[in-house]
Design an enzyme around this catalytic site. Structure first.
Site, PDB file in Angstrom:
ATOM      1  N   SER A  29      13.297  14.951  29.401  1.00 23.68           N
ATOM      2  CA  SER A  29      12.884  14.890  27.998  1.00 23.68           C
ATOM      3  C   SER A  29      14.079  15.131  27.083  1.00 23.68           C
ATOM      4  O   SER A  29      13.937  15.121  25.864  1.00 23.68           O
ATOM      5  CB  SER A  29      11.785  15.916  27.712  1.00 23.68           C
ATOM      6  OG  SER A  29      12.211  17.216  28.056  1.00 23.68           O
ATOM      7  N   HIS A 162     -14.926  -2.549  -5.387  1.00 26.31           N
ATOM      8  CA  HIS A 162     -15.065  -3.798  -4.610  1.00 26.31           C
ATOM      9  C   HIS A 162     -13.997  -4.831  -4.995  1.00 26.31           C
ATOM     10  O   HIS A 162     -14.232  -6.035  -4.905  1.00 26.31           O
ATOM     11  CB  HIS A 162     -16.457  -4.429  -4.801  1.00 26.31           C
ATOM     12  CG  HIS A 162     -17.578  -3.455  -4.707  1.00 26.31           C
ATOM     13  ND1 HIS A 162     -18.181  -3.132  -3.504  1.00 26.31           N
ATOM     14  CD2 HIS A 162     -18.199  -2.707  -5.661  1.00 26.31           C
ATOM     15  CE1 HIS A 162     -19.134  -2.235  -3.731  1.00 26.31           C
ATOM     16  NE2 HIS A 162     -19.159  -1.953  -5.024  1.00 26.31           N
ATOM     17  N   SER A 283      13.490 -14.197   0.797  1.00 27.21           N
ATOM     18  CA  SER A 283      13.089 -15.024   1.927  1.00 27.21           C
ATOM     19  C   SER A 283      14.270 -15.878   2.348  1.00 27.21           C
ATOM     20  O   SER A 283      15.068 -16.315   1.516  1.00 27.21           O
ATOM     21  CB  SER A 283      11.911 -15.904   1.505  1.00 27.21           C
ATOM     22  OG  SER A 283      11.871 -17.078   2.290  1.00 27.21           O
ATOM     23  N   LYS A 289      11.693 -16.422  -3.691  1.00 28.94           N
ATOM     24  CA  LYS A 289      10.887 -15.245  -3.339  1.00 28.94           C
ATOM     25  C   LYS A 289      11.564 -13.901  -3.611  1.00 28.94           C
ATOM     26  O   LYS A 289      12.734 -13.712  -3.313  1.00 28.94           O
ATOM     27  CB  LYS A 289      10.509 -15.296  -1.846  1.00 28.94           C
ATOM     28  CG  LYS A 289       9.609 -16.431  -1.437  1.00 28.94           C
ATOM     29  CD  LYS A 289       8.223 -16.390  -2.095  1.00 28.94           C
ATOM     30  CE  LYS A 289       7.343 -15.306  -1.553  1.00 28.94           C
ATOM     31  NZ  LYS A 289       6.949 -15.508  -0.158  1.00 28.94           N
ATOM     32  N   GLU A 296       5.124  -3.153   1.783  1.00 33.65           N
ATOM     33  CA  GLU A 296       4.450  -3.667   2.988  1.00 33.65           C
ATOM     34  C   GLU A 296       4.751  -2.794   4.201  1.00 33.65           C
ATOM     35  O   GLU A 296       3.878  -2.543   5.038  1.00 33.65           O
ATOM     36  CB  GLU A 296       4.875  -5.113   3.250  1.00 33.65           C
ATOM     37  CG  GLU A 296       4.275  -6.063   2.236  1.00 33.65           C
ATOM     38  CD  GLU A 296       4.870  -7.460   2.293  1.00 33.65           C
ATOM     39  OE1 GLU A 296       4.143  -8.415   2.033  1.00 33.65           O
ATOM     40  OE2 GLU A 296       6.066  -7.602   2.586  1.00 33.65           O
TER      41      GLU A 296
HETATM   42  N1  ARG Z   1      10.387  19.742  28.773  1.00 33.24           N
HETATM   43  C1  ARG Z   1       9.176  20.486  28.928  1.00 33.24           C
HETATM   44  C2  ARG Z   1       8.184  20.135  27.816  1.00 33.24           C
HETATM   45  O1  ARG Z   1       8.585  19.560  26.874  1.00 33.24           O
HETATM   46  C3  ARG Z   1       9.443  21.942  28.906  1.00 33.24           C
HETATM   47  C4  ARG Z   1       8.494  22.766  29.655  1.00 33.24           C
HETATM   48  C5  ARG Z   1       8.573  22.532  31.114  1.00 33.24           C
HETATM   49  N2  ARG Z   1       7.900  23.515  31.860  1.00 33.24           N
HETATM   50  C6  ARG Z   1       7.704  23.391  33.159  1.00 33.24           C
HETATM   51  N3  ARG Z   1       7.147  24.355  33.751  1.00 33.24           N
HETATM   52  N4  ARG Z   1       8.071  22.328  33.798  1.00 33.24           N
HETATM   53  O2  ARG Z   1       7.025  20.407  27.908  1.00 33.24           O
END
Ligand code: ARG
Length: 466
Positions: A29, A162, A283, A289, A296
């Protein structure tokens, strides 16, 4: 991103083989939670400070940890910090680096803490900051609306139900209508903040800890108003993220309504408003245009925000207690919803401030569409005619005027009296858009007197909330 050797995994003790690189890529992550670095470092310093307070760290150890974390913060900010998918997330990256820098003392930071309570605490601090940021943007937008009220005070516009012409209102009544909507959005954010601003840290994995920690002290250091009272609840819930996502969605929906109206207001057919050229695009094939693309996209990007809320709802549906890795999927939607609404708001404020009302074009057609019919009906009610009867009489007279392609005010008193003998010359004080606005009286109506009072209230309100 480089690949780290197996022994570098904080949880590697029980493992005998390396993690498959495909798994690392799938489970990481860091690519999106690195934006939590500041919150993570701030929470870690507070946590370490608390550990020192209860004797789990010495003063010297705390100083080493704090300095180390601040050095890491600088290296992240100056772009020299190295990321690696094998270190999973921002929490592992920072802790790993700290240990690399200060050795065994760094290995003490994770005392009485798990990533489960750590991530939720970082996220709560982030959401708190995001709420404050969006609130300020909403205030800027309200200021843009309030800022036009005096100069547009004399402009009367048709208002619609409406998408059919209904009754006239004065332009500031319309501007303040949006101020009210965005005020409720601000109130919702303030309310959400109460539930966000609760400390999770110290709940550890899910059961709390046998170590003598002081969570109230950590809360004080991190400006939390309360401490979560149930450790199992802490790491299992993301209701505060969903609530913020809804609040963002409602803001996006309000912006989308504004955008939609202004898109057709800026058509040739309406010609009510002109957006600044710097906020329009052209455009590639039709040279004439000038398109309202910003409006939008404010409308269009609402889809992402709604989608983010939807993702979060589905993500948490049926998740058992407590922490599940699914919860890692909370970040991208909430970041995306925040970024989108933040960007839309930052464009909406200057757009509202700088758009020009095409006064002539609005005025030219103001006497078409029988916007004064309701005021006329109320004139009859004031003369004792029952509402349903008055409605019927006005309907007949509107039909008569329509047949002659005339506004109501152009009918003669004899024509009026032919349909209803109660009508006298005073009727002309109710006819025409200007009169129809001026005869309004009720609190909250578009009566210029009422609107003037509201403008003064709003001027104070947007000044005070600096
Ligand atoms: N990257 C994880 C999250 O965003 C952190 C927590 C991970 N915890 C674990 N026990 N694997 O949720």
């Amino acid at each position: 991103m480089s690949q780290q050797p197996k022994e570098s995994k904080a949880w590697g003790g029980v493992f005998t083989v390396d993690t498959d690189h495909r798994v690392e890529l799938f489970t990481e992550s860091i690519s999106f939670d690195k934006r939590l670095y500041e919150q993570d470092i701030r929470c870690s310093i507070a946590h370490a400070n608390m550990l020192r307070g209860v004797g789990l760290l010495t003063d010297k150890e705390f100083a080493k940890i704090e300095n180390g974390l601040l050095t890491i913060k600088r290296s992240i900010e100056d772009g020299t910090f190295e990321y690696s998918v094998s270190l999973e997330d921002i929490h592992m990256h920072i802790e790993h680096k700290l240990i690399e820098m200060i050795g065994d003392t760094g290995r003490k930071l994770h005392t009485a803490r798990s990533r489960n309570d750590q991530v939720v605490t970082d996220l709560r601090v982030w959401v708190r900051g995001a709420i404050e940021h969006i609130d300020l943007r909403l205030l800027e937008l309200q200021r843009a609306f309030v800022g036009r009220c005096d100069s547009d005070f004399d402009v009367i516009i048709p208002a619609y139900t409406h998408t059919q012409r209904a009754q006239p209102v004065i332009a500031p009544h319309y501007w303040l209508c949006y101020c009210e909507k965005f005020e409720r959005d601000r109130q919702r954010l303030a309310d959400c903040r109460k539930r966000v601003n609760v400390l999770g840290l110290g709940a550890a994995a899910l059961a709390g800890t046998s170590l003598p920690i002081d969570r109230h002290y950590t809360a004080e250091l991190l400006d939390f108003d309360a401490v979560a009272a149930n450790s199992l609840d802490v790491s299992s819930d993301r209701d505060f993220v969903l609530e913020f996502a809804f609040d963002l969605t409602q803001i996006a929906l309000h912006l989308s309504t504004l955008a939609e109206e202004w898109i057709y207001w800026s058509t040739f057919e309406f010609n009510f408003i002109r957006c600044p050229q710097s906020f329009c695009t052209g455009s590639s094939i039709m040279p004439q245009k000038v398109n309202p693309d910003v409006l939008e996209l404010i409308r269009g990007k609402t889809a992402r925000v709604v989608g983010s809320l939807q993702s979060l709802i589905v993500l948490t549906k049926g998740l058992p207690l407590a922490y599940n890795r699914d919860l890692q999927e909370d970040k991208e939607p909430i970041f995306n919803a925040f970024d989108t609404v933040n960007a839309a708001l930052s464009l909406a404020a200057p757009l509202v401030a700088d758009a020009t009302l095409n006064r002539e074009s609005i005025a030219e057609r103001l006497e078409f569409g029988y916007l004064d019919a309701t005021a006329f009906m109320e004139y009859l009610i004031q003369r004792g005619v029952p509402q349903r009867t008055a409605h019927g009489i006005v309907g007949k007279l509107v039909r008569r005027a329509m047949n002659q392609n005339l506004p109501l005010a152009k009918l003669s008193i004899d024509e009026f009296r032919e349909v209803c003998g109660d009508i006298d010359d005073n009727v002309y004080n109710y006819l025409g858009a200007k009169n129809a606005v001026e005869v309004m009286q009720s609190y909250g109506s578009t009566s210029p007197k009422q609107v003037r009072e509201q403008i003064e209230i709003w001027k104070k309100r947007v000044e005070e909330s600096c």
